[in-house]
Structures are given as C-alpha cells and as structure tokens.
Design a protein around this motif. Structure first.
Motif, mmCIF file in Angstrom:
data_model
loop_
_atom_site.group_PDB
_atom_site.id
_atom_site.type_symbol
_atom_site.label_atom_id
_atom_site.label_comp_id
_atom_site.label_asym_id
_atom_site.label_seq_id
_atom_site.Cartn_x
_atom_site.Cartn_y
_atom_site.Cartn_z
ATOM 1 N N UNK A 24 46.862 13.961 -24.896
ATOM 2 C CA UNK A 24 48.274 14.127 -24.514
ATOM 3 C C UNK A 24 48.462 13.863 -23.027
ATOM 4 N N UNK A 25 47.516 14.308 -22.210
ATOM 5 C CA UNK A 25 47.601 14.034 -20.779
ATOM 6 C C UNK A 25 47.544 12.539 -20.517
ATOM 7 N N UNK A 29 50.217 10.182 -18.761
ATOM 8 C CA UNK A 29 49.667 9.772 -17.467
ATOM 9 C C UNK A 29 49.635 10.930 -16.456
ATOM 10 N N UNK A 30 49.199 12.097 -16.948
ATOM 11 C CA UNK A 30 49.055 13.282 -16.095
ATOM 12 C C UNK A 30 47.616 13.358 -15.610
ATOM 13 N N UNK A 31 47.457 13.871 -14.401
ATOM 14 C CA UNK A 31 46.125 13.961 -13.788
ATOM 15 C C UNK A 31 45.566 15.377 -13.893
ATOM 16 N N UNK A 32 44.248 15.469 -13.940
ATOM 17 C CA UNK A 32 43.602 16.780 -13.965
ATOM 18 C C UNK A 32 43.937 17.587 -12.716
ATOM 19 N N UNK A 33 44.074 16.928 -11.589
ATOM 20 C CA UNK A 33 44.408 17.631 -10.348
ATOM 21 C C UNK A 33 45.776 18.303 -10.460
ATOM 22 N N UNK A 49 36.865 22.327 -18.492
ATOM 23 C CA UNK A 49 37.664 22.698 -19.658
ATOM 24 C C UNK A 49 37.989 21.473 -20.513
ATOM 25 N N UNK A 50 38.275 20.358 -19.859
ATOM 26 C CA UNK A 50 38.633 19.150 -20.604
ATOM 27 C C UNK A 50 37.431 18.545 -21.334
ATOM 28 N N UNK A 51 36.224 18.828 -20.858
ATOM 29 C CA UNK A 51 35.012 18.327 -21.523
ATOM 30 C C UNK A 51 34.545 19.275 -22.616
ATOM 31 N N UNK A 64 49.353 24.877 -20.288
ATOM 32 C CA UNK A 64 49.164 23.441 -20.485
ATOM 33 C C UNK A 64 50.277 22.879 -21.360
ATOM 34 N N UNK A 65 50.619 23.600 -22.430
ATOM 35 C CA UNK A 65 51.694 23.150 -23.314
ATOM 36 C C UNK A 65 53.001 23.025 -22.547
ATOM 37 N N UNK A 66 53.305 24.003 -21.712
ATOM 38 C CA UNK A 66 54.520 23.947 -20.894
ATOM 39 C C UNK A 66 54.471 22.769 -19.934
#
Length: 80
Positions: A24-25, A29-33, A49-51, A64-66
């Motif tokens: 979804x990120x 085009x959302x960044x982890x930062x 967390x993403x891994x 994250x959903x928000x």
C-alpha cells in the motif's frame, strides 16, 4: 511481541501484514521515513517492521491505516 507464529508452514500473519503495508505504501509512493515520523520511530525501526523482523503492534497498525487513508482490515487483508 516480536515472536512470529507460523501456521502449517505458511508465512506468519505479521509478515503478511507487513507485506500488505509495504504494498500500500508503494502504491501511494509513501516513504518509510514519513511513516517513521507518524509512528515516532526512526527509518531503521520502520524498516524492521516492514521486513517482519519486528512485529507491528495494533496501535502502530491503526496509525499506519490512518496515514495511508485505509481501513485496518485492508492492511490485514487475506492474511487473517
């Protein structure tokens, strides 16, 4: 809780949810930062967390959903 459960050799629920968040990120085009700022975490902590190395907790999943403008159920998806 950082320990992940395995179900009959399938990918863990936490790992699958993390994959859904990553997907979804990427779509948005959302960044982890940027997510790190929302969660109050460093980019490195978000990366873990993403891994799936560190499990997302329910409060983080809600934030994250928000951040992504989707329902928590969308992030959990077929993983549940």
């Amino acid at each position: 809780m950082t320990e992940q459960c395995r179900y009959d050799g399938m990918e863990s629920l936490g790992t699958q949810v993390a994959a859904n968040v990553r997907a979804e990120m990427a779509r948005q085009r959302k960044r982890q930062a940027d997510l790190g700022e929302v969660l109050g975490l460093t980019q490195g902590a978000v990366s873990k967390r993403m891994s799936g190395t560190v499990a997302l907790d329910v409060d983080e999943l809600g934030k994250i959903a928000t951040f992504l403008g989707v329902d928590v159920a969308t992030l959990i998806g077929a993983a549940a």
